[in-house]
Write a protein that holds these residues in place. Sequence first.
Motif, short mmCIF file in Angstrom:
data_model
loop_
_atom_site.label_atom_id
_atom_site.label_comp_id
_atom_site.label_asym_id
_atom_site.label_seq_id
_atom_site.Cartn_x
_atom_site.Cartn_y
_atom_site.Cartn_z
N VAL A 30 37.72 8.50 -4.64
CA VAL A 30 37.69 9.82 -4.01
C VAL A 30 36.91 9.79 -2.70
N SER A 156 42.74 11.15 -17.50
CA SER A 156 44.07 11.06 -16.89
C SER A 156 44.78 12.42 -16.95
N LEU A 159 43.14 14.84 -14.43
CA LEU A 159 43.54 14.60 -13.04
C LEU A 159 44.99 15.00 -12.78
N ARG A 166 44.10 17.87 -9.66
CA ARG A 166 45.07 17.62 -8.58
C ARG A 166 44.40 17.68 -7.22
N ARG A 169 42.66 14.39 -6.67
CA ARG A 169 43.62 13.35 -6.28
C ARG A 169 44.08 13.54 -4.84
N SER A 172 41.40 12.48 -2.54
CA SER A 172 41.34 11.02 -2.50
C SER A 172 42.38 10.45 -1.54
N ASP A 173 43.58 11.07 -1.53
CA ASP A 173 44.66 10.55 -0.69
C ASP A 173 44.52 10.97 0.77
N GLY A 235 41.15 3.11 -8.34
CA GLY A 235 41.76 4.43 -8.40
C GLY A 235 42.78 4.60 -9.50
N LYS A 284 46.79 1.67 -7.49
CA LYS A 284 46.66 3.12 -7.54
C LYS A 284 48.01 3.80 -7.35
N ALA A 287 49.13 10.45 -5.34
CA ALA A 287 49.25 11.79 -5.90
C ALA A 287 50.59 12.39 -5.56
#
Length: 288
Positions: A30, A156, A159, A166, A169, A172-173, A235, A284, A287
């Motif tokens: 993240v 899991s 997330l 969400r 995620r 993180s992206d 990730g 990873k 998302a």
Amino acid sequence: MTLLNAVVQGLLLGGLYALFATGLSIVFGVMRLVNLAHGDIAVLGAFGSLVLGTALGVHPLLSLLVVVPVAALLGYATQRLVLVRTVGPSPLPSLLVTFGLAIVLQNLLLSLFTADQQRLGLGALTAASFGVGGVSVGYVPLAVFVLAVVLLAGLSLFLARTRTGRIIRATSDDPQAVRLMGVDAGHVYGVAAAIAFATVALAGVVNGIQTSFSPLSGPLLLIFAFEAVIIGGLGNVWGTLLGGVVLGVAQTVGAWVDPAQQVLAGHLVFLLVLALRPQGLLPKVAAA
């Protein structure tokens, strides 16, 4: 010990390593931050359980009801007050700050508890086991492995199915995109740090039940967590479990070959995976 027994023990040990690695994977995934104090936070959680046990007679398992929430609050506060100032394109500030935090925690614990080895006992259950096909399975290691699977499954789902998950995620992206959508990235980072601190404190207490620990145990735990994350894939939640299992099996099979080379065998497998598949065994997933 037979080879089959060594593999089974490594599989169970992988559950413990997965618990250690989960928080490290979340924080890096993240915030792109390598927390060098990760292992020392685990030790801090174990000493928290020890204090509750010696001062108030709290059972190590019941102490989790206090240690884990306190660790989560500590993680959120640490992120919002300290680590938030280090998030940026350069990893150096976060490395220096978390290294300093690790040194502070180690010296604080040394001054309070000395360097003596400690352990959180469960009485006769600690060493209890049952046999299956000539393989001895300990109740505690089996429970730890099941705990790791349940925790990772819950994480899991969190997330994937919750709004907060969400957003984590998405942050993180692409943190810049979520900021443009009005999301408080600082709060998201704080939640991620809270999850990381809570899971690693849980792992620290569990580790203290299975083996001895001291204020200086943190760096070795950090190495095991880091290797499990790299082997499994940064990730990826289930990659963390796979990485822990691969590392655990490598160590126990290495000990089966030569007891003095247990840790070295794990390091060699880590280097092999890093050389052949630097993205990890389970890369990873982006998302949706």
